[in-house]
Design an enzyme around this catalytic site. Structure first.
Site, short mmCIF file in Angstrom:
data_model
loop_
_atom_site.label_atom_id
_atom_site.label_comp_id
_atom_site.label_asym_id
_atom_site.label_seq_id
_atom_site.Cartn_x
_atom_site.Cartn_y
_atom_site.Cartn_z
N THR A 95 0.79 -1.22 -0.03
CA THR A 95 -0.17 0.14 -0.19
C THR A 95 0.85 1.35 -0.04
OG1 THR A 95 -1.87 -1.27 1.04
CG2 THR A 95 -1.95 1.43 1.35
N THR A 108 -6.59 -7.95 3.52
CA THR A 108 -6.09 -7.63 2.17
C THR A 108 -4.48 -7.55 2.51
OG1 THR A 108 -6.60 -5.42 2.59
CG2 THR A 108 -7.91 -6.70 1.09
N LEU A 109 -4.02 -7.84 3.67
CA LEU A 109 -2.49 -7.71 3.77
C LEU A 109 -1.78 -6.34 3.33
CD1 LEU A 109 -1.99 -11.42 2.52
CD2 LEU A 109 -2.99 -10.51 5.01
N CYS A 110 -2.28 -5.34 3.26
CA CYS A 110 -1.77 -4.20 3.09
C CYS A 110 -1.05 -4.35 1.52
CB CYS A 110 -0.42 -3.68 3.93
SG CYS A 110 -1.21 -2.89 5.56
N ASN A 111 -1.69 -5.15 0.59
CA ASN A 111 -1.51 -5.39 -0.71
C ASN A 111 -2.56 -5.15 -1.50
OD1 ASN A 111 -0.29 -6.63 -3.22
ND2 ASN A 111 1.24 -7.26 -1.96
#
Length: 828
Positions: free
Chosen positions: A135, A400-403
């Site tokens: 992100t 969303t795993l910062c992705n």
């Protein structure tokens, strides 16, 4: 299988090159792992005990002053910082002749430094980034005045590189990509940096930014080839060592000129500043000197020295860590991929792109991304898996795993899909697990230097125990009795009011009729505790001691009396007036400006906050959390029953079918069919989802039988925090024929002599909060573990039923009492 590997000794690659066996290292260096399995090393790895001991000795032995002074202590600090900077460069084989290292808070801060500098250049910059970017890399696009592009495949990047023009002029270009996806561990081609430089030559204005934060956690980064290295490399040291909380920007000196146009300057970055007649300043020369604004976090930098020493002593090299973690990841991947349901369907669906090659260090890191599926192909909710894993002391990551780009790409979501989901209420970190029949997030398991085979075995065993279906699910059927006279009735066994959200219950005394409103039982969840910093309502999941805050409603005196902890002669009591307009509110000091926003279960709620220091001190001292009491405003209409429950209640509003004599199927669940018309949902105060929660004593008994069959301790009914507990009024000859879970078939029910009508809105989805003992505040793994095996509906774990007073009952008495007869109604 894994246990056999452990017993045979260390296989090739397993802790190879470590100072000693990994289990011995863990026992001595990582006592925090004694009762937990940690599998979120991509978030942060763990610090060794000897690292903290070494750092502590360093601080208590040496005097470190502010490095901007000339005193002896300050010069000692400056010398150490310079030495550690050089040591950190050498850790990545970066020649200080060609590279400089800037200490920053984290990788994100380093990215922002680069983007800010290019933004300030004469023509701004164009920005390109890979879809697998974190992100923070994506966020840099907002500063790119000349436009931006997301490359959705490696092939797109290759094609873009092939058309780069060495003679182009105008705005600078910055291409950013992760060395390793923090989502699934896929490693991207590092050759791109050198190829871009070859295409654009040294005089061009096309730069590369490498996000190495995920890669360097478990793998060496070699910057020895200056021509192939990125212009800017960002990373976080806590990803490698666990501590300190420190990041770095490694700058290829030939690209350092982009910072010359930087306007802001802070203390320590200038040689002279004029402030009066002439506004002028002279910047320092080196890259790190002009970028490290103000006083450095010198204690954290000094801690990095201990971290480098400790890591080398324990693990030898990053190459050893890479071999060890990739071996574990391969083992875990193979074990999970082999899991099958009774019908042969796979349990685990991976998001690893092409088949991951863990043997190739350039292709795959020790991160697994996946979701779980039922035997019928249904998706198991990520939030439910993470909650249950937490109960079983397994630390994983979901969402969303910062992705955002990588996750959306793997899940098949378009931008239009995501915007639609956002409009429907989906937010980062919430529990909307499945929308439009597809997952909204991913489960992630990641390994680190101190992971071992028992971690692998623990997670595989967890999935096998709770998510591998060994036989088809069969619902038991309670036979209808031939003699209707033997049929059991139901009655109200107990009534509980929870005046302060997530705190203890007030049990309504026997023989006392209690008012019930559209919002639920009178005074239920009318107050809450709010964090004085964030404004969020506190809950037992985070603060289990809230169970020991016990309110008592004294209607005769018109007060809410609150006691904390166990009874004692010195125990203090707080009294709050039940009357909003009472003059006593002046002393308890209801906030003069009346309202402030707070967050309750994701909703923005306006609450009235008690500003009295006595009130806030009473709760803050007991919980050791800065908080105060708040009350739901009168006549507020800001909260309603959850939409998913309300749509189910519409059916009950129109259909009133057969009463209790109808045979039913406990253990099965009615299909909730929403109607086309949608009347206004029932209002709620500070409850999570609905006005009333009902459970059955028979269901609690059956659940406890299952728990005790596993040699575990039975749980009290109060862990479910129900407002109404109903019990079966069984004739003597049917004493052993309770009908557990029959309430799952209820569509509506009446209570009391006036037959006050209630609609059943749906089943109550449970979380790990039911594991908190309401008498002691202690956490356990039951009943959630057993519920996960016996009470799962799709991706939800359910127990109890949500209810609300039915429409059109204003003309009758709205009271209930312990002992009232309960008459359920069932659908056709």
């Amino acid at each position: 299988m894994t246990e056999a590997i452990i017993n045979e000794g260390s296989p090739l690659g397993y802790s190879q090159g470590y100072s000693e066996d990994i289990d011995a290292i863990r026992q001595r260096e990582y006592p925090m792992l004694s009762d937990t399995t940690y599998l979120d090393h991509a978030g942060t790895t763990l610090y060794a005990k000897s690292l903290i001991d070494s750092f502590s000795r360093d601080l208590t032995t040496n005097l470190f002053g502010n490095p901007h002074s000339l005193s002896a202590s300050s010069q000692r600090t400056t010398q150490r910082v310079d030495d550690i900077r050089l040591r950190a460069l050498r850790f990545f084989n970066a020649d200080p002749e060609h590279f400089d290292l800037v200490f920053v808070a984290n990788a994100t801060s380093a990215i922002k430094l680069v983007a800010d500098a290019l933004r300030d250049s004469a023509h701004g910059f164009w920005y390109g980034y890979h879809v697998d970017a974190h992100t923070s890399l994506v966020g840099a696009r907002e500063l790119a005045q000349a436009g931006s592009r997301c490359f959705t495949t490696d092939e797109e990047v290759e094609a873009w590189i092939a058309q780069l023009d060495a003679d182009r002029t105008g705005a600078a270009q910055l291409f950013a990509f992760p060395a390793q996806s923090n989502m699934n561990g896929r490693r991207l081609p590092l050759r791109w940096c050198g190829r871009i430089r070859d295409r654009t030559k040294e005089t061009a204005t096309t730069y590369t930014l490498l996000d190495a934060a995920s890669l360097v956690a478990t793998s060496p980064l070699d910057l020895s080839d200056v021509s192939a290295a990125s212009d800017f490399t960002v990373l976080s040291f806590y990803k490698i060592f666990g501590f300190p909380d420190l990041g770095a920007l490694i700058v290829r000196k030939s690209a350092g000129h982009i910072f010359a146009q930087r306007r802001f300057f802070g203390g320590g970055t200038v040689d002279m500043v004029l402030t009066q007649d002439t506004q002028w300043h002279a910047k320092k020369r080196s890259v790190h000197e002009i970028l490290e604004d103000g006083t450095l976090p010198f204690h954290n930098i000094i801690a990095l020295d201990s971290a480098l020493d400790t890591h080398a002593r324990l693990y030898g090299s990053m190459g050893n860590v890479s071999t060890h973690t990739r071996f574990l990841a391969r083992t875990l991947y193979d074990r999970l991929a082999a899991l099958r349901h009774f019908n042969g369907e796979r349990v685990v669906h991976f998001y690893m792109g092409r088949s991951p090659d863990f043997a190739d260090a350039s292709a795959q890191g020790p991160i697994l991304a996946f979701n779980l599926r039922s035997s019928q192909g249904g998706w198991i909710g990520k939030s439910e898996v993470e909650r249950l894993a937490s109960v079983k002391s397994l630390q994983i990551r979901s969402g969303t795993l910062c992705n955002p780009g990588g996750t959306a790409s793997q899940l098949g979501w378009s931008g239009a899909d995501m915007l639609r989901h956002f409009s429907a209420g989906l937010r980062c970190g919430d529990d909307h697990d499945v929308m439009d029949g597809r997952p909204t997030g991913i489960l992630r398991v990641s390994l680190g230097a101190m992971s071992n085979l028992r971690d692998v075995e623990a997670f595989v065993a967890f999935v096998e125990e709770f998510y591998v279906e060994k036989t088809p699910n069969v619902c038991s059927v309670v036979p209808s009795a031939a003699d209707d006279s033997l049929q059991a009735g139901f009655y109200v066994e107990s009534l509980a009011v929870y005046p302060i959200k997530s705190c203890g219950a007030f049990k309504v005394p026997d023989g006392q009729r209690w008012e019930i409103r559209r919002e639920g039982l009178a005074w239920d969840r009318e107050w809450c505790l709010v964090h004085q910093g964030t404004g969020a309502a506190l809950n037992q999941k985070r603060y289990p001691r809230m169970a020991l805050i016990r309110p008592h409603i004294d209607l005769a005196r018109g007060v809410l009396r609150v006691v904390c902890g166990e009874a004692s002669s010195e125990q203090k009591t707080l009294e709050i007036s039940l009357r909003r307009e009472d003059a006593s509110l002046v002393t308890t000091s209801l906030c003069q400006n009346a309202a402030k926003p707070s967050t309750v279960c994701g909703d923005q709620v306006v609450v009235q906050v008690y500003s009295s220091t006595a009130v806030s001190s009473f709760f803050s001292t007991f919980l050791d959390v800065p908080c105060t009491l708040a009350r739901f405003p009168p006549q507020s209409t800001t909260r309603y029953t959850r939409r998913s429950l309300h749509s189910r209640s519409s059916t009950a509003a129109l259909r009133r079918q057969r009463p209790v004599e109808e045979s039913s199927m406990p253990g099965s669940f009615p299909s909730d069919t929403p109607l086309s018309r949608t009347p206004e949902p029932p209002p709620i105060l500070l409850a999570n989802e609905s006005p009333i929660l009902l459970i059955s004593r028979s269901s609690v008994n059956r659940l406890n039988e299952t728990i005790k069959a596993s040699a575990k301790k039975a749980v009290a009914a109060d862990v479910f925090r129900a407002n109404i507990v109903v019990a079966e009024n069984l004739p003597h000859q049917l004493a052993n024929t309770e009908r557990p879970y029959i309430e799952d078939r209820w569509e509506s029910f009446t209570v009391g002599p006036d037959r006050l009508q209630f609609d059943v809105l749906g089943s109550c989805q449970r979380c790990q909060m039911v594991c908190i003992d309401q008498c002691s505040g202690e956490r356990r793994d039951e009943p959630f573990s057993t519920l996960a095996k016996t009470r799962k509906v799709g991706s939800q774990i359910v127990f109890g039923r949500h209810a609300a007073v039915a429409d059109g009952v204003d003309g009758i008495s709205r009271t209930v009492m312990v002992g009232d007869v309960v008459r359920p109604w069932y659908p056709e």
